[in-house]
Design a protein around this motif. Structure first.
Motif, short mmCIF file in Angstrom:
data_model
loop_
_atom_site.label_atom_id
_atom_site.label_comp_id
_atom_site.label_asym_id
_atom_site.label_seq_id
_atom_site.Cartn_x
_atom_site.Cartn_y
_atom_site.Cartn_z
N SER A 1 6.22 -6.01 17.24
CA SER A 1 7.57 -6.20 17.90
C SER A 1 8.70 -5.88 16.72
N ALA A 2 8.40 -6.04 15.52
CA ALA A 2 9.47 -5.65 14.59
C ALA A 2 9.68 -4.12 14.47
N GLN A 3 8.71 -3.34 14.85
CA GLN A 3 8.51 -1.79 14.55
C GLN A 3 9.00 -1.33 16.18
N LYS A 4 8.89 -2.21 17.06
CA LYS A 4 9.09 -1.58 18.35
C LYS A 4 10.42 -0.87 18.50
N HIS A 5 11.45 -1.40 17.87
CA HIS A 5 12.77 -0.72 18.07
C HIS A 5 12.87 0.75 17.21
N ASP A 6 12.05 1.17 16.30
CA ASP A 6 12.25 2.31 15.56
C ASP A 6 11.08 3.24 16.38
N ASP A 7 10.45 3.05 17.22
CA ASP A 7 9.43 4.02 17.46
C ASP A 7 10.02 5.36 18.46
N GLY A 8 11.13 5.15 18.99
CA GLY A 8 11.42 6.35 19.89
C GLY A 8 11.86 7.39 18.97
N PRO A 9 11.37 8.59 19.23
CA PRO A 9 11.80 9.73 18.32
C PRO A 9 13.44 10.03 18.53
N ARG A 10 13.89 9.93 19.79
CA ARG A 10 15.16 10.20 20.03
C ARG A 10 16.33 9.16 19.72
N VAL A 11 15.82 8.25 19.36
CA VAL A 11 16.57 7.11 18.83
C VAL A 11 17.65 7.73 17.73
N SER A 12 18.94 7.54 18.03
CA SER A 12 19.85 8.22 16.74
C SER A 12 19.94 6.99 15.62
N ILE B 1 18.35 -0.26 23.13
CA ILE B 1 17.65 0.99 23.53
C ILE B 1 16.30 0.62 22.66
N VAL B 2 15.15 0.51 23.51
CA VAL B 2 14.15 0.63 22.74
C VAL B 2 13.28 1.82 22.74
N ARG B 3 13.67 2.92 23.37
CA ARG B 3 13.01 4.28 23.56
C ARG B 3 13.96 5.18 23.90
N ASP B 4 13.84 6.26 23.52
CA ASP B 4 14.73 7.39 24.01
C ASP B 4 13.91 8.62 23.72
N GLU B 5 13.12 9.11 24.79
CA GLU B 5 12.13 10.13 24.77
C GLU B 5 12.58 11.19 25.77
N ALA B 6 12.36 12.57 25.21
CA ALA B 6 12.64 13.72 26.19
C ALA B 6 11.04 13.80 26.92
N LYS B 7 11.29 14.42 28.02
CA LYS B 7 10.09 14.57 28.98
C LYS B 7 9.06 13.34 28.86
N ALA B 8 9.43 12.45 28.89
CA ALA B 8 8.56 11.19 28.93
C ALA B 8 7.85 10.48 30.05
N LEU B 9 7.07 9.69 29.94
CA LEU B 9 6.63 8.68 30.87
C LEU B 9 7.32 7.39 30.99
N TYR B 10 6.92 6.63 32.03
CA TYR B 10 7.69 5.26 32.09
C TYR B 10 7.41 4.36 31.19
N THR B 11 6.15 4.31 30.58
CA THR B 11 5.86 3.46 29.51
C THR B 11 5.72 4.26 28.19
N SER B 12 5.96 3.87 27.19
CA SER B 12 5.68 4.83 25.95
C SER B 12 4.43 5.40 25.60
N MET B 13 4.44 6.65 25.29
CA MET B 13 3.22 7.13 24.84
C MET B 13 2.76 6.87 23.59
N ILE B 14 3.67 6.41 22.64
CA ILE B 14 3.23 6.06 21.30
C ILE B 14 3.01 4.35 21.42
N PRO B 15 1.74 4.02 21.02
CA PRO B 15 1.34 2.76 21.08
C PRO B 15 2.12 1.72 20.36
#
Lengths: 257, 304
Positions: A234-245, A216-230
């Protein structure tokens, strides 16, 4: 309603896992999109929920029950609580619309009276009233998919899984299908929809779970298809989702070392 | 509702797969006919054994003018020798094995011979002195024939001791051989039937994979999904078994009962009713064959 606890699924012991230590929870009544490229693990996710496959590691809970503990003869009962819709509709070509929907009730032993009462109701919900006696080949793709949705929900399952339900449809028709799914969701059914149709995801503004290579690279509520957070790197990519447990991100970090 | 649904599924399955179903019916028909024929042959053997073993005796043939054995070098049996044999028969050592015995003179022998070959021209050229006189011994236990043989074969005036049962044994061994052949062919055909049923079920499962896939998804139980396929095979096999039973009954009725039994009145033949006894066995066997082979096939080709 659906909970994955550190779930790993490996098809080929030499290759990359299809799902790699996934943890997530989808609540009752929620509408969630499962997005990601082909091979990212969307279908595997759905198969694990249906107990079509066994998780290699970890536990899958459906309606509070660990599916690994459901004996094979009780699997049918579990599946009655889950409706499924596919990209290719999977209707029975020699049966009418009514018979296709009624089939789902017949095989689990519903009485004729209940079938005659329920099927027209469900067909109305999906917007097919008056087309009970048509054959599938007389219907447009969108109408066929509506029949398939009607069949999936006619037994009132708590969960509706949709695997690319709009994959074969044009954008306008797809929007109609989404309205139907939204209506079903508002009636209390949990809907999980795997898709890579960005227009639809963007227009619905629901929870988006993005998978890439089995994580899971992203888990967002009320989100768009592509991430709104730039994406920075690639190392940080996995931690950018606010809803990732917490557990999920920790495991992903471990998996990427 | 579910029963009606299952029945409808069976109907459509049988219709869709008609040619395969017909071949299953024919193969089970032929194989079970052979199984049944072997069964009937065995029944016939048992029947004949019971009938003949009561009647068949050990014959102690006495020397006549035509005898050639060294025991008869002195010429035909004398009255004294005959008395000697008679007293030997009633001696306690032998008597315990003998049920009854009677003397068949040359004149009696000619009479029996004429009865037996009534329709043959050979009767006219045979005279009493060509046939040996004999003692006919009915034994308590026919298996103990050897005792009579040992006691009498070297007694003066005795030409030979013949266990007539042995003549029948030859006939029975021929019949046994025939039933072994029938069982062999039946076994081969049963293998064919099992494979054919498996193939039919496989085809049927393949042609209905859409339905079964959907049934699986909406949570139909294993029984509802598999039962139509199993019953399809079972119904075909039962039809085959019924045909086989009918054929066997017809053979028993019109060939054995009305034909053989009329020609050979002194032989016990099986009756058409006995052929009916085989029918339930054949039907049960058909159900078992089809049921087991279709269940095994479905386990492999129809995931639930």
């Amino acid at each position: 309603m659906i909970r994955f606890d550190n779930v790993t699924k490996i098809y080929d012991s030499k290759g990359r896992p299809a799902l790699d230590s996934i943890s997530l929870e989808i609540d009752r009544g929620e509408f969630a999109f499962l997005v990601g490229a082909s091979g990212s693990g969307k279908s595997t996710f759905l198969r694990l929920v249906l107990k079509e496959d066994r998780a290699t590691r970890g536990a899958v809970y459906v309606a509070g029950q660990n599916v690994a503990n459901i004996s094979s003869w009780r699997v049918p009962k579990m599946r009655r609580g889950i409706g499924v819709v596919f990209q290719d509709f999977r209707l029975l070509p020699q049966k009418t619309v009514f018979a296709n929907v009624a089939f789902a009730m017949q095989v689990i032993g519903k009485s004729r009276g209940i079938i005659r009462e329920t099927v027209p109701e469900v067909l109305k919900t999906v917007g097919l009233e008056g087309k009970e006696n048509r054959m599938p080949h007389e219907l447009s793709g969108g109408e066929q998919q509506r029949v398939a949705i009607a069949r999936a929900v006619v037994n009132r399952p708590g969960i509706l899984l949709a695997d690319e339900p709009t994959g074969n449809l044009d954008p306008t028709t797809s929007l109609g299908i989404m309205k139907v799914l939204d209506k079903i969701n508002q009636n209390g059914t949990t809907v999980v929809m795997a898709t890579h149709d960005d227009d639809i995801v963007n227009s619905m503004r629901k929870r988006v779970i993005e998978l890439r290579n089995g994580v899971i690279v992203r888990d967002e509520a009320k989100a768009l298809y592509t991430s709104m957070i730039p994406v920075v790197s690639s190392a940080q990519k996995h931690d950018d989702g606010p809803r990732v447990s917490e557990v999920g991100s920790a495991n992903e970090a471990e998996g990427n070392k | 509702m579910r029963l009606a649904f299952v029945l409808g599924e069976i109907g459509s399955g049988l219709r869709r797969n008609l040619s395969m179903v017909v071949s299953v019916i024919l193969v089970t028909f032929v194989s079970l006919t052979f199984v049944g024929a072997a069964g009937l042959l065995q029944m016939q053997i048992t029947q004949m054994k019971g009938y003949w073993y009561d009647k068949v005796q050990v014959a102690v043939f006495l020397c006549s003018d035509n005898s050639s054995s060294p025991n008869c070098a002195a010429g035909p049996v004398t009255d004294e020798q005959k008395k000697n044999i008679e007293s030997l028969l009633s001696s306690p050592a032998i008597k315990q094995y003998v049920n009854s015995s009677n003397y068949e003179s040359q004149a009696d022998a000619l009479k029996h011979f004429k009865e037996q070959f009534a329709n043959s021209p050979i009767v006219d050229s045979v005279s009493a002195d060509q046939l040996p006189s004999s003692f006919r011994i009915n034994m308590v236990n026919p298996e103990k024939y050897q005792i009579i043989n040992e006691s009498f074969s070297s007694v003066p005036g005795v030409d030979s001791v013949v266990d007539q049962r042995q003549l029948l044994e030859k006939l029975f061994s021929v019949m046994n051989g025939a039933s072994v052949v029938a069982v062999g062919i039946a076994a081969l055909m049963v293998v064919c039937a099992v494979l054919l049923i498996a193939t039919t079920i496989r085809l049927s499962a393949f042609s209905r994979r859409r339905e079964t896939g959907i049934m699986r998804l909406v949570g139909a139980s294993k029984a509802v999904i598999q039962l139509p396929f199993v019953l399809e095979g079972v119904i075909a096999a039962v039809i085959g078994a019924v045909l086989a039973s009918t054929t066997l009954w017809l053979v028993a009725k019109f060939f054995v009962e009305d034909n053989l039994a009329q020609q050979y009145r002194d032989t016990a033949f099986i009756s058409a009713n006995q052929a009916l006894l085989v029918a339930p066995v054949l039907i049960l066997l058909g159900i078992l064959l089809a049921g087991v082979s279709s269940l095994l096939t479905l386990r492999k080709y129809l995931k639930v």
